[in-house]
Design an enzyme around this catalytic site. Structure first.
Site, PDB file in Angstrom:
ATOM      1  N   SER A 109     -44.628  44.603 -39.741  1.00 44.10           N
ATOM      2  CA  SER A 109     -43.666  44.780 -40.787  1.00 44.10           C
ATOM      3  C   SER A 109     -42.150  44.385 -40.186  1.00 44.10           C
ATOM      4  CB  SER A 109     -43.675  46.224 -41.386  1.00 44.10           C
ATOM      5  OG  SER A 109     -43.204  47.275 -40.139  1.00 44.10           O
ATOM      6  N   LYS A 117     -34.121  52.554 -36.220  1.00 48.23           N
ATOM      7  CA  LYS A 117     -33.613  52.116 -37.232  1.00 48.23           C
ATOM      8  C   LYS A 117     -32.174  51.592 -36.996  1.00 48.23           C
ATOM      9  CE  LYS A 117     -36.346  52.238 -40.849  1.00 48.23           C
ATOM     10  NZ  LYS A 117     -37.517  52.676 -39.896  1.00 48.23           N
TER      11      LYS A 117
END
EC number: 3.4.21.88
Length: 237
Positions: free
Chosen positions: A158, A196
């Site tokens: 992903s 992140k």
């Protein structure tokens, strides 16, 4: 018969796959061809797919495969890149990281240093991080700076648009603060750990993913603690 833009896009995708094994993102394709919106890229890709030059790989985010090239391809004319360089943006992890990750100090007198390997990063779904304290990995000293470091493994596809592939190992430098835009390991609500990009928005902290299929999550600053920042990546062939 392909249009010039279709040929340019096909060659751009082909070169990126040949160089790095990863399809370019829609933003990268848009900028490379000098287009103003991604809708134009969608139309070009659909046209190439209908003509049998490329195919979309199932169950993989925006993954493309070049099936054939035109017999006389047009020269590739790529617009100069002006956007911020793509940084590593790995996916989500989970685990009990509430205790301080000890890490290990880098040694400047060796070609490699052994770092603790703390877990795997799942593709698209958070999973429990592996906390086997006996697991470790040897990392070239050129990938790390001073201070304590640890490693996390990547699983899944992903994050392919950011150049993060299944089986990659990311190297994290322990820190408690980071500049806006840095890729960090963040502890949310003393429960979930996620890797992140950090975006500060007033009194809030946004944790920004790489894949547009995932939403940016926004938290109060008191709910997020920085556990480290991304400094390197190792890929085995």
């Amino acid at each position: 018969m392909l249009t010039r833009k279709q040929q340019e896009l096909l060659l751009f995708i082909h070169e990126r796959l040949k160089d790095g094994g990863v399809s370019p993102s829609f933003d990268e394709m848009k900028d490379a061809l000098g287009l103003k919106s991604k809708s134009g890229i969608h139309r070009l890709i659909t046209g190439l797919e209908e003509r049998g030059f490329i195919r979309r790989l199932p169950h993989r985010a925006r993954a493309l495969e070049v099936l054939r090239l035109p017999e006389q391809p047009a020269p590739l004319r790529v617009a100069p890149r002006t956007e911020e360089p793509v940084r590593f943006r790995p996916n989500v992890i989970r685990g009990d990281f509430r205790g301080a990750l000890p890490g290990r100090e880098a040694r400047g007198d060796a070609e490699a240093v052994s770092l603790p390997l703390y877990g795997r990063i799942a593709a698209g779904l958070p999973i429990e991080a592996l906390r086997d304290t006996t697991a470790s990995i040897d990392v070239p000293t050129g990938l790390i700076a001073s201070g304590e470091h640890y490693a996390l493994e990547v699983a899944g596809d992903s994050m392919v648009d950011a150049g993060i592939l299944d089986g990659d190992t990311v190297i994290i430098q322990r820190c408690e603060t980071a500049e806006n835009g840095t890729v960090i390991v963040a502890l949310v609500d003393d429960n979930e750990v996620t890797l992140k990009r950090l975006r500060r928005k007033g009194n809030s902290i946004a944790l920004e993913p790489a894949n547009p299929a995932y939403e940016t999550r926004v938290f109060g600053a008191d709910r997020v603690r920085i556990q480290g920042r991304l400094v390197g990546l190792i890929r085995r062939y």
